[in-house]
Design a protein around this motif. Structure first.
Motif, PDB file in Angstrom:
ATOM      1  N   PRO A 277      39.426 -39.824  45.887  1.00 28.67           N
ATOM      2  CA  PRO A 277      38.930 -41.201  45.918  1.00 28.67           C
ATOM      3  C   PRO A 277      37.407 -41.255  45.892  1.00 28.67           C
ATOM      4  N   ASP A 278      36.860 -42.266  45.221  1.00 28.04           N
ATOM      5  CA  ASP A 278      35.414 -42.422  45.188  1.00 28.04           C
ATOM      6  C   ASP A 278      34.941 -43.168  46.435  1.00 28.04           C
ATOM      7  N   GLU A 279      33.645 -43.445  46.496  1.00 28.07           N
ATOM      8  CA  GLU A 279      33.073 -44.062  47.692  1.00 28.07           C
ATOM      9  C   GLU A 279      33.602 -45.471  47.934  1.00 28.07           C
ATOM     10  N   GLU A 280      34.123 -46.108  46.892  1.00 24.44           N
ATOM     11  CA  GLU A 280      34.650 -47.459  47.034  1.00 24.44           C
ATOM     12  C   GLU A 280      36.155 -47.470  47.272  1.00 24.44           C
ATOM     13  N   GLY A 281      36.723 -46.279  47.486  1.00 25.46           N
ATOM     14  CA  GLY A 281      38.145 -46.209  47.780  1.00 25.46           C
ATOM     15  C   GLY A 281      39.042 -46.320  46.572  1.00 25.46           C
ATOM     16  N   ARG A 282      38.500 -46.044  45.378  1.00 25.68           N
ATOM     17  CA  ARG A 282      39.298 -46.081  44.157  1.00 25.68           C
ATOM     18  C   ARG A 282      39.744 -44.684  43.772  1.00 25.68           C
ATOM     19  N   VAL A 283      40.959 -44.593  43.255  1.00 27.17           N
ATOM     20  CA  VAL A 283      41.460 -43.336  42.737  1.00 27.17           C
ATOM     21  C   VAL A 283      42.239 -43.648  41.465  1.00 27.17           C
ATOM     22  N   GLU A 284      42.082 -42.780  40.460  1.00 26.69           N
ATOM     23  CA  GLU A 284      42.727 -43.013  39.169  1.00 26.69           C
ATOM     24  C   GLU A 284      43.901 -42.059  38.984  1.00 26.69           C
ATOM     25  N   ILE A 285      44.991 -42.568  38.413  1.00 28.92           N
ATOM     26  CA  ILE A 285      46.158 -41.745  38.134  1.00 28.92           C
ATOM     27  C   ILE A 285      46.405 -41.659  36.631  1.00 28.92           C
ATOM     28  N   GLY A 286      47.121 -40.620  36.246  1.00 24.30           N
ATOM     29  CA  GLY A 286      47.585 -40.446  34.873  1.00 24.30           C
ATOM     30  C   GLY A 286      48.943 -39.780  34.897  1.00 24.30           C
ATOM     31  N   TYR A 287      49.699 -39.880  33.820  1.00 23.39           N
ATOM     32  CA  TYR A 287      51.065 -39.363  33.812  1.00 23.39           C
ATOM     33  C   TYR A 287      51.528 -39.161  32.373  1.00 23.39           C
ATOM     34  N   ASP A 288      52.510 -38.284  32.210  1.00 18.21           N
ATOM     35  CA  ASP A 288      53.200 -38.168  30.928  1.00 18.21           C
ATOM     36  C   ASP A 288      54.561 -37.533  31.152  1.00 18.21           C
ATOM     37  N   LEU A 289      55.416 -37.653  30.163  1.00 14.83           N
ATOM     38  CA  LEU A 289      56.760 -37.097  30.215  1.00 14.83           C
ATOM     39  C   LEU A 289      57.010 -36.266  28.969  1.00 14.83           C
ATOM     40  N   THR A 290      57.901 -35.281  29.107  1.00 15.97           N
ATOM     41  CA  THR A 290      58.368 -34.606  27.905  1.00 15.97           C
ATOM     42  C   THR A 290      59.159 -35.617  27.073  1.00 15.97           C
ATOM     43  N   GLU A 291      59.255 -35.363  25.786  1.00 11.89           N
ATOM     44  CA  GLU A 291      59.870 -36.350  24.899  1.00 11.89           C
ATOM     45  C   GLU A 291      61.304 -36.672  25.292  1.00 11.89           C
ATOM     46  N   GLY A 292      62.060 -35.670  25.716  1.00  9.87           N
ATOM     47  CA  GLY A 292      63.455 -35.895  26.056  1.00  9.87           C
ATOM     48  C   GLY A 292      63.675 -36.694  27.324  1.00  9.87           C
ATOM     49  N   ALA A 293      62.615 -36.937  28.115  1.00  9.18           N
ATOM     50  CA  ALA A 293      62.755 -37.660  29.374  1.00  9.18           C
ATOM     51  C   ALA A 293      62.248 -39.094  29.284  1.00  9.18           C
ATOM     52  N   ARG A 294      61.757 -39.483  28.123  1.00  2.00           N
ATOM     53  CA  ARG A 294      61.162 -40.817  28.009  1.00  2.00           C
ATOM     54  C   ARG A 294      62.236 -41.893  27.878  1.00  2.00           C
ATOM     55  N   GLY A 295      61.842 -43.101  28.305  1.00  3.33           N
ATOM     56  CA  GLY A 295      62.737 -44.233  28.187  1.00  3.33           C
ATOM     57  C   GLY A 295      63.840 -44.282  29.218  1.00  3.33           C
ATOM     58  N   GLN A 296      63.746 -43.481  30.276  1.00  4.01           N
ATOM     59  CA  GLN A 296      64.801 -43.426  31.291  1.00  4.01           C
ATOM     60  C   GLN A 296      64.323 -43.865  32.679  1.00  4.01           C
ATOM     61  N   GLY A 297      63.084 -44.343  32.754  1.00  7.23           N
ATOM     62  CA  GLY A 297      62.572 -44.861  34.012  1.00  7.23           C
ATOM     63  C   GLY A 297      61.933 -43.844  34.936  1.00  7.23           C
ATOM     64  N   TYR A 298      61.845 -42.574  34.510  1.00  5.73           N
ATOM     65  CA  TYR A 298      61.248 -41.549  35.378  1.00  5.73           C
ATOM     66  C   TYR A 298      59.771 -41.841  35.657  1.00  5.73           C
ATOM     67  N   ALA A 299      59.050 -42.270  34.622  1.00  6.64           N
ATOM     68  CA  ALA A 299      57.619 -42.528  34.813  1.00  6.64           C
ATOM     69  C   ALA A 299      57.392 -43.666  35.801  1.00  6.64           C
ATOM     70  N   THR A 300      58.185 -44.711  35.694  1.00 10.62           N
ATOM     71  CA  THR A 300      58.040 -45.835  36.626  1.00 10.62           C
ATOM     72  C   THR A 300      58.292 -45.387  38.061  1.00 10.62           C
ATOM     73  N   GLU A 301      59.353 -44.611  38.272  1.00 12.09           N
ATOM     74  CA  GLU A 301      59.632 -44.079  39.614  1.00 12.09           C
ATOM     75  C   GLU A 301      58.451 -43.279  40.143  1.00 12.09           C
ATOM     76  N   ALA A 302      57.927 -42.407  39.298  1.00  8.08           N
ATOM     77  CA  ALA A 302      56.845 -41.525  39.729  1.00  8.08           C
ATOM     78  C   ALA A 302      55.579 -42.310  40.043  1.00  8.08           C
ATOM     79  N   VAL A 303      55.243 -43.277  39.201  1.00 10.23           N
ATOM     80  CA  VAL A 303      54.037 -44.077  39.438  1.00 10.23           C
ATOM     81  C   VAL A 303      54.176 -44.871  40.727  1.00 10.23           C
ATOM     82  N   ARG A 304      55.337 -45.445  40.950  1.00 11.16           N
ATOM     83  CA  ARG A 304      55.545 -46.189  42.206  1.00 11.16           C
ATOM     84  C   ARG A 304      55.380 -45.273  43.417  1.00 11.16           C
ATOM     85  N   ALA A 305      55.990 -44.088  43.360  1.00 11.78           N
ATOM     86  CA  ALA A 305      55.943 -43.183  44.511  1.00 11.78           C
ATOM     87  C   ALA A 305      54.524 -42.683  44.760  1.00 11.78           C
TER      88      ALA A 305
END
Length: 367
Positions: A277-305
């Protein structure tokens, strides 16, 4: 650098007993181990106690506390018998590590109340290396483990410690047992097992520097990936983790996580932070999935968690993510995870003052 395993435990035990066997004729109870309040006999038995405790917790799947038992030496056990106990408990830990499933975790109090098989192996090796050093210093005998053993402990349990010119002196310094040129003495220390964050169908498993380095170099990071390996973004993020570790600015809990599917233990993607986190309390996230795992909601679960975990930390007020303007699936992931599009002014500030590339959209979620 390879992930630490049962073979490392076996090697560490062999080095310990070989060194201590040169002093079998000494009275270990009459000599204090260096830097400890224990005598050498008590310290050697402590090694065995730790090894059997780690083996029991891992093999027994302990979740909330250590398995409730203790070991004791038979009356009259001599130094040779004590070394046999270390060899035996070390063999049990090595076997537990080798036979534990890849995703198995069991109780250990620090810092996240669990460890995996690699963590238990590393903790066992650390106890062996460091306390054999303490005993050897007290007895005035020679002992120095291999650089690979010391490096394996550092990359597994001390990812927050910048590598030094050589692994063994660095490990001694990191545990308050020596000096390192250019660094202040260490008076308090703790090792750090990796963080795991559960989601509904996947577990976010924190990557250690050794695994991240392997991923950066094109390996699998010790994980079983669907589709043959991670997407390029995960490999790039792993490279940034290694760079932060080597630069001494890595905060392990704000690193990179593999998304490991509960149903089969296979990795389907990666997610992580772009830094602490920076001095203002911000933190940046990024994510990706293998092609065979896309469109199944895994990324949404992971981002929420990951976002929920981040916003629960004292030094985080805002989680941000940037997405290409034409990447509609990723934008939908963020929307489903309760992120909102930043204001025009926020995006202008991010581009002009924070280096956000043109063509990217800024999404924000606040505490």
């Amino acid at each position: 650098m390879r992930p630490i395993n049962g073979d490392h435990v076996t090697e560490a035990v062999a080095g310990c007993t070989a060194a201590l066997r040169t002093a079998l004729d000494r009275d270990w109870r009459a000599v204090r181990a260096e830097r400890l309040d224990w005598d050498c006999h008590t310290t050697a038995f402590h090694i065995a106690e730790d090894l059997i405790s780690y083996a029991a917790n891992l093999a027994g799947g302990a979740q909330d506390a250590y398995v409730p038992f203790e070991i004791a030496l038979d009356e009259g056990t001599d130094n040779a018998g004590l070394l046999h106990v270390i060899e035996t408990t070390g063999a049990l830990l090595a076997a537990a590590v080798r036979t534990a499933p890849p995703g198995a975790r069991a109780f250990h109090p620090y810092p996240f109340r669990s460890a995996d098989r690699e963590g238990f192996a590393a903790m066992g090796v650390a106890e062996i290396l460091l306390h054999t050093h303490d005993i050897a210093q007290g007895l005035g005998i020679s002992y120095e483990p291999s650089e690979e053993l010391a490096e394996s402990v550092l990359t597994c349990l001390f990812p927050h410690v910048q590598p030094g010119p050589a692994p063994w002196p660095t490990l001694l310094w990191a545990t308050g047992r020596g000096e390192l040129p250019g660094r202040a003495p260490v008076t308090e220390w703790r090792w750090r097992n990796n963080l795991v964050i559960p989601a509904e169908r996947v577990t976010l498993t924190g990557l250690r520097p050794a695994a991240a380095r392997d991923l950066r170099l094109g390996g699998d990071g010790g994980l079983d990936w669907i589709d043959g390996g991670p997407f390029e973004g995960t490999r790039e993020a792993a490279g940034f983790l290694v760079k932060a570790y080597e630069g001494g600015v890595h905060r392990p809990e704000f690193g990179v996580f593999a998304l490991v599917r509960h149903e089969d233990g296979r990795a389907v993607g990666g997610i992580g932070f772009h830094g602490a986190p920076d001095e203002e309390g911000r933190v940046e996230i990024g994510y990706d999935l293998t092609e065979g795992a896309r469109g199944q909601g895994y990324a949404t679960e992971a981002v929420r968690a990951l976002t929920a975990w981040a916003l629960a930390q004292d030094d985080v007020d805002t989680v941000i993510a940037t997405v290409e303007s034409d990447n509609l699936p990723s934008q939908r992931v963020l929307s489903r995870a309760d992120f909102t599009r930043a204001t025009v002014e926020e995006e202008r500030t991010a581009r002009n003052g924070q280096g956000m590339e043109g063509g990217l959209l800024l999404f924000v979620r606040r505490a």
